[in-house]
Design a protein around this motif. Structure first.
Motif, mmCIF file in Angstrom:
data_model
loop_
_atom_site.group_PDB
_atom_site.id
_atom_site.type_symbol
_atom_site.label_atom_id
_atom_site.label_comp_id
_atom_site.label_asym_id
_atom_site.label_seq_id
_atom_site.Cartn_x
_atom_site.Cartn_y
_atom_site.Cartn_z
ATOM 1 N N CYS A 158 0.857 -1.178 0.000
ATOM 2 C CA CYS A 158 0.000 0.000 0.000
ATOM 3 C C CYS A 158 0.891 1.224 0.000
ATOM 4 O O CYS A 158 1.920 1.256 0.681
ATOM 5 C CB CYS A 158 -0.873 0.045 1.258
ATOM 6 N N LEU A 159 0.488 2.250 -0.752
ATOM 7 C CA LEU A 159 1.201 3.532 -0.737
ATOM 8 C C LEU A 159 0.306 4.551 -0.058
ATOM 9 O O LEU A 159 -0.849 4.756 -0.459
ATOM 10 C CB LEU A 159 1.541 3.966 -2.166
ATOM 11 N N LEU A 160 0.845 5.163 1.001
ATOM 12 C CA LEU A 160 0.083 6.102 1.807
ATOM 13 C C LEU A 160 0.570 7.518 1.557
ATOM 14 O O LEU A 160 1.769 7.792 1.717
ATOM 15 C CB LEU A 160 0.246 5.792 3.300
ATOM 16 N N ASP A 161 -0.345 8.390 1.178
ATOM 17 C CA ASP A 161 -0.017 9.802 1.033
ATOM 18 C C ASP A 161 -0.170 10.467 2.395
ATOM 19 O O ASP A 161 -1.106 10.161 3.134
ATOM 20 C CB ASP A 161 -0.977 10.436 0.009
ATOM 21 N N GLN A 162 0.750 11.366 2.732
ATOM 22 C CA GLN A 162 0.671 12.048 4.024
ATOM 23 C C GLN A 162 0.218 13.490 3.833
ATOM 24 O O GLN A 162 0.873 14.270 3.147
ATOM 25 C CB GLN A 162 2.042 12.014 4.721
ATOM 26 N N ARG A 163 -0.908 13.830 4.424
ATOM 27 C CA ARG A 163 -1.394 15.217 4.406
ATOM 28 C C ARG A 163 -2.406 15.398 5.533
ATOM 29 O O ARG A 163 -2.987 14.409 6.003
ATOM 30 C CB ARG A 163 -1.996 15.587 3.038
ATOM 31 N N ARG A 264 -1.646 -17.772 9.802
ATOM 32 C CA ARG A 264 -1.295 -16.825 8.744
ATOM 33 C C ARG A 264 -0.643 -15.621 9.401
ATOM 34 O O ARG A 264 -1.278 -14.920 10.189
ATOM 35 C CB ARG A 264 -2.565 -16.406 8.016
ATOM 36 N N VAL A 265 0.620 -15.416 9.135
ATOM 37 C CA VAL A 265 1.358 -14.317 9.762
ATOM 38 C C VAL A 265 1.720 -13.286 8.711
ATOM 39 O O VAL A 265 2.156 -13.629 7.609
ATOM 40 C CB VAL A 265 2.636 -14.841 10.456
ATOM 41 N N GLU A 266 1.492 -12.023 9.058
ATOM 42 C CA GLU A 266 1.871 -10.927 8.169
ATOM 43 C C GLU A 266 3.063 -10.191 8.760
ATOM 44 O O GLU A 266 2.995 -9.680 9.876
ATOM 45 C CB GLU A 266 0.707 -9.946 8.007
ATOM 46 N N LEU A 267 4.145 -10.180 8.009
ATOM 47 C CA LEU A 267 5.284 -9.339 8.369
ATOM 48 C C LEU A 267 5.076 -8.023 7.636
ATOM 49 O O LEU A 267 5.149 -7.957 6.411
ATOM 50 C CB LEU A 267 6.586 -10.026 7.943
ATOM 51 N N GLN A 268 4.760 -6.982 8.409
ATOM 52 C CA GLN A 268 4.423 -5.682 7.813
ATOM 53 C C GLN A 268 5.581 -4.725 8.034
ATOM 54 O O GLN A 268 6.075 -4.598 9.141
ATOM 55 C CB GLN A 268 3.162 -5.125 8.478
ATOM 56 N N VAL A 280 5.434 3.596 2.200
ATOM 57 C CA VAL A 280 5.005 2.300 1.669
ATOM 58 C C VAL A 280 4.817 1.344 2.839
ATOM 59 O O VAL A 280 5.617 1.304 3.772
ATOM 60 C CB VAL A 280 5.975 1.725 0.619
ATOM 61 N N PHE A 281 3.708 0.617 2.775
ATOM 62 C CA PHE A 281 3.334 -0.379 3.780
ATOM 63 C C PHE A 281 3.325 -1.721 3.063
ATOM 64 O O PHE A 281 2.529 -1.930 2.158
ATOM 65 C CB PHE A 281 1.943 -0.033 4.308
ATOM 66 N N SER A 282 4.242 -2.623 3.449
ATOM 67 C CA SER A 282 4.270 -3.941 2.817
ATOM 68 C C SER A 282 3.650 -4.954 3.760
ATOM 69 O O SER A 282 3.812 -4.862 4.982
ATOM 70 C CB SER A 282 5.708 -4.345 2.486
ATOM 71 N N ILE A 283 2.925 -5.888 3.202
ATOM 72 C CA ILE A 283 2.259 -6.924 3.990
ATOM 73 C C ILE A 283 2.683 -8.262 3.395
ATOM 74 O O ILE A 283 2.138 -8.719 2.400
ATOM 75 C CB ILE A 283 0.724 -6.804 3.920
#
Ligand code: HEM
Length: 344
Positions: A158-163, A264-268, A280-283
């Motif tokens: 996921c790409l997060l915009d900061q505002r 099910r494990v998510e390394l974020q 960027v948020f990787s899952i």
């Protein structure tokens, strides 16, 4: 076919996914004690021990080729799993740079990247790709930069915009998610897309986590682990496809628990991106069936206790209420009641 490090396996249909003994040993077991509750469990994304899932910032493992094939299938059926609002194009290029440079540096046997100014040459040997392109010119790639690079990298992004002192989910590729929808969440902010999570809002977890993320610095990535359970080794447990997998939750029997029920494990991980100031948020999703999990005695023992004592609202939210009792009965013989010490 020559024998390969990469497994030939499926995450749908006949579900042939399995972990090798090496893969089991490096599984990112997420519990550092015998109970589980939400927390702001954020740490620096520092290199872990060699061969562990955190040895490198981007983890490529034996499931790489099969996972990329599964992603291609999901996208062919449903292009809305990959979306990007127009203002996110700079962040897309940032992401392409982060992934290509990490993969080429840490896995030179599989990937290479040569840069001559903005003329780049990328080679991906496991997937048989050899691509020359101009960095910053999307017309020189077969897909947008985010889609191009993430079709070649394990994990959702996921790409997060900061505002406005918030983070906005304005782009992403999400094909191996634990029951949430990019199409539904696109354009939402941090507090909004976390709306359905029980307890954590009242515990102040999202407020504190957001504050932390807004100050994330370039070159200082962070990570956290999250977990749930999945029936069958299915990567694509999306709301869009609920009609295909929801029913699986009612098919668990004492005979098939060991093979059907998966942790099910998510390394974020989260990185600040240099040109766009986006995050960027990787899952990265890791699956392990109960039969594999209990080959590590302290994991079998601890997971039995975590699952037994998990509060009902968390169990409902994670969707495991249906098969919890059957799984607990199967796990019980692996818990000898011995005390465990904190830590992994
Ligand atoms: C769950 C996205 C960061 C904690 C979720 C869900 C999404 C999501 C889509 C599922 C919500 C649903 O049921 O529809 C993201 C994104 C992040 C992010 C895009 C990037 C900024 C974080 C951080 C924390 C966090 C930094 C730290 C505390 C949680 C928790 C859950 C959750 C506790 C519930 C998980 C479960 O019980 O399985 N997140 N999240 N998230 N998120 Fe995040």
């Amino acid at each position: 076919r020559t024998p390969s490090f990469f497994r030939d396996e499926t995450f749908r249909g006949d579900f042939t996914f399995e972990n090798s003994p090496e893969s089991i040993r490096r599984f990112p077991f997420p519990f550092d004690r015998d109970q589980y509750m939400y927390a702001v469990n954020i740490e620096q994304h520092m290199p872990g021990p060699p061969k562990s899932a955190t040895a490198f910032p981007i983890d490529i493992d034996e499931h790489y080729v099969a996972e990329m094939a599964d992603r291609a299938k999901v996208l062919a059926e449903d292009p809305l799993r990959c979306q990007s609002l127009p203002h996110m194009i700079t962040a897309e290029w940032d992401l392409l740079e982060l992934l290509m440079t990490s993969m080429a540096r840490d896995y030179p046997q599989w990937f290479s990247l040569h840069r001559d100014g903005d003329r780049w040459h990328w080679v991906n040997r496991p997937l048989g790709i050899d691509q020359r392109f101009t960095f910053g010119d999307a017309a020189t790639l077969p897909y947008g930069p985010m889609e191009y690079v993430t079709r070649q990298c394990q994990g959702d992004f996921c790409l997060l915009d900061q505002r406005d002192d918030n983070l906005w989910l304005d782009a992403g590729i999400v094909t191996s998610q634990a029951d949430w929808s990019l199409d539904f969440d696109l354009g939402m902010n941090f507090i909004e897309w976390h709306g359905p999570v029980p307890r954590a809002h009242d515990m102040g977890i999202f407020e504190r986590a957001l504050k932390f993320l807004l100050n994330l610095q370039i070159g200082r990535p962070i990570r956290r682990l999250n977990w749930t359970m999945t029936i069958n080794p299915r990567l694509d447990t999306s709301p869009e496809n609920y009609h295909r997998w929801g029913i699986d939750r009612t098919t668990v029997t004492p005979e098939n628990v060991g093979d059907k029920v998966h942790l099910r494990v998510e390394l974020q991980a989260l990185w600040r991106l240099p040109r766009s100031n986006a995050i960027v948020f990787s899952i990265r999703c890791y699956l392990i069936k109960m039969r594999e999990l209990v080959t590590v005695p302290k994991w079998g023992r601890r997971f039995h206790r975590v699952l037994r004592d998990l509060p009902a609202d968390l169990a409902d939210y994670k969707g495991l209420t249906n098969y919890r009792a059957t799984t607990l009965e199967w796990l019980a013989p692996y818990d000898d009641g011995a005390p465990t010490s904190p830590g992994f």
